[in-house]
Structure formats: C-alpha cells, structure tokens
Scaffold this motif. Sequence first.
Motif, short mmCIF file in Angstrom:
data_model
loop_
_atom_site.label_atom_id
_atom_site.label_comp_id
_atom_site.label_asym_id
_atom_site.label_seq_id
_atom_site.Cartn_x
_atom_site.Cartn_y
_atom_site.Cartn_z
N ARG A 109 -1.51 6.19 0.55
CA ARG A 109 -0.19 6.71 0.84
C ARG A 109 -0.03 7.88 2.00
O ARG A 109 0.79 8.07 2.88
CB ARG A 109 0.63 6.93 -0.37
CG ARG A 109 1.14 5.82 -1.20
CD ARG A 109 2.07 6.14 -1.91
NE ARG A 109 1.77 6.91 -3.05
CZ ARG A 109 1.26 6.50 -4.22
NH1 ARG A 109 1.19 5.01 -4.44
NH2 ARG A 109 0.87 7.27 -5.16
N LEU B 126 0.73 -1.15 0.06
CA LEU B 126 0.02 0.00 0.01
C LEU B 126 0.85 1.26 0.07
O LEU B 126 0.57 2.31 -0.66
CB LEU B 126 -0.82 0.05 1.28
CG LEU B 126 -2.19 -0.98 1.16
CD1 LEU B 126 -2.76 -0.86 2.51
CD2 LEU B 126 -2.99 -0.84 0.01
N ALA C 70 1.30 1.07 -6.55
CA ALA C 70 0.39 1.59 -7.19
C ALA C 70 -0.72 0.52 -7.51
O ALA C 70 -1.19 0.32 -8.45
CB ALA C 70 0.66 2.57 -8.43
N ASP D 277 -4.53 5.58 -4.78
CA ASP D 277 -3.29 5.23 -4.17
C ASP D 277 -2.60 6.46 -3.45
O ASP D 277 -2.21 6.16 -2.42
CB ASP D 277 -2.32 4.71 -5.40
CG ASP D 277 -2.71 3.49 -5.96
OD1 ASP D 277 -3.10 2.53 -5.10
OD2 ASP D 277 -2.73 3.03 -7.07
#
Length: 331
Positions: A208, A171, A175, A204
């Motif tokens: 992040r 994660l 991606a 994504d």
Amino acid sequence: MKRLIYLSGLLGLLGLTLLISHEGASDVARIVADGGWLLLLLVPFHALPLLLDAQGWRVLLTSADPGERAGLGFLWWVATVREAVNRLLPTASVGGELAGIHLTRLRIHDTTAITASIVVEVMVTLFAQYLFSALGVMLLILAMHDGGQAWVILLGLALSLPVPVLFALSLRHSAIFERLEGAAKRLFGGDHRLVALIDGARLDAAIRALNARHGELAAALAWQLAGFLAGTLEIWFALMLLGHPVPFWQAIAIESLTQAARHVAFFVPAGLGVQEAVVMLLGHLLGVDPQVSLSLALVKRAREVLFGVPALLSWQWVELRRWRREAAAPR
C-alpha cells in the motif's frame, strides 16, 4: 493444475507441428536461411528491453527499501532469469516472480521490500501491457478494411480492462497477503516453515505504501512501455531480414497483440502454438505471407530459447556455488 499445464503444452506442441507441416517445413526453413546469420543478432539485442524493464523494477525496489541500492546489472540478470522461468518452464507465469524474490535476497535482505516491489511491478506490467495492447489494436484497426472484425478486437480489449483495475484495487484496499497468511496457518499449522516466511500484515502495508507513491509508479510504467517498444524492434528487424519489411507501426501491432495473447494463455507452457498462431493471424490481417509469419514466429521462439537457456544455466551455477560454500562452511 499440473496436469492441465502439461496437457495444454502437449496440445500446443501438436498445434505448432501441424502449422509447420501445413505451411511446409522446407519452405519455412528456406525463408529462415535466407535471413542469414544476422538473425542471431536478435539474441543479444533482447538484453535492451530487459534492461529497461529492470530499471523500472529498480525504481520500485529502491522506493520500497531506500537503504538498499541493488545494482542495475544485478537486477537485469535477475530479470533475465525471471523471464526465462516464465517463458520456458511450466510454471503458469508465477515461477519467475518466486525465483526473482529468491535471487534478489542474495543482495537485499529485506524479503518484504523485495516481494512488495515485485508484486507492484506485476501490477504495473498489467497496465503497461494493456496500454501497449490498446496501441496495437488501434493501429490494427487503422490497417484493417473490415470494421466489424476491428470492433470485435476493440470490444475484447475493453472487456479485459477490469483485470488490471481490480488487481490494483485489491492491492490497495484488501489485506490479500494477511489473508493468505491466515489460510496458510489453518492449512499447515502455525509452526510450519512456510507460515514463518509470510508476514502478511507487513507485506500488505509495504504494498500500500508503494502504491501511494505515484511518481515512482509512473516512472516504472514509462520504463515498462519503453521496454515493450524496444522489443518491437525485434519484430521489425526480423521481418526485414526475412524479406518482408513492414512499417514500425505494423511491428507494434504484431508484438503487442502477441504479448497480450501469451498473457491470456498463461497456462500453456511457453505459449506453445498460441504465439505462432497469433503471429500468423496478425500477419494475415496485415498482408504478410503465412510462411513468412510462421518463420517470424519460429525465429522469435528460437531467440527465447537461445537467450533463456543461458539465463537458467547461470541461475543453476549460482545455486551450485551457494551450495558448495554452505557445505564447506564450518558448522
């Protein structure tokens, strides 16, 4: 995949039937009857662990979308539906998360923030489950006299550590959803409705960003662990009513390793047979009578049904109201 799920569910149901037959259905029923109506208190009490879980999710959701303030009561209701879908329906433990995304959009419109919070919450749950299982294993080792069996259990726990770690790293550095979006475009075409729902790059990035907020991750982890410990009170209270009281630390060992076994056997619908067999095995290791252990497993199963079915019905009621409003709205 569906055939495997249905087959495993059938085998689990057969195994559960054999366990009840072997231990004596009448004897098990007598032990449960001796527990009395107080066992029904386990149903409303289960709201507490889910409330703690929902608070952990709320921390992540608020961090992912600071402009939205979903109420804890609403998120608790969504959490009850998520759990009911995962535990009572043959969805391989992913249907609840999809239902959660769908229902949360009733109050929050940023689907990306919702999805990011649920994906990260799943990651946090994996670590909380691992820590809770590690605690249960250590307590079980202290209670067991056969060190060889204990070290086998500990080795199995150590070998499972890469699962949450690899998930967290993927994660953080891969991606994943952007690749899923590309795969969906190749499979269905760029104009497909499913592809339009996926914004892989943005999702994504949101995941992040959420993973970089260590304070929120730690808070969510603490709430998750508190929820697991609160759930242990169900085991402790049920065994007391069933005539075999145990120390709280033994209840932790039973609950933590039962939860771990259900996560491993995610492909078995509702963990049929698996949960009961593990509870009986752990009860044997801790000196609990097999009939009492099976009674505990069946009481736990009954609580899941009595709590989960109303949650599923409430979901269908909400969907029916939405459908009626949309049908009555002028076009």
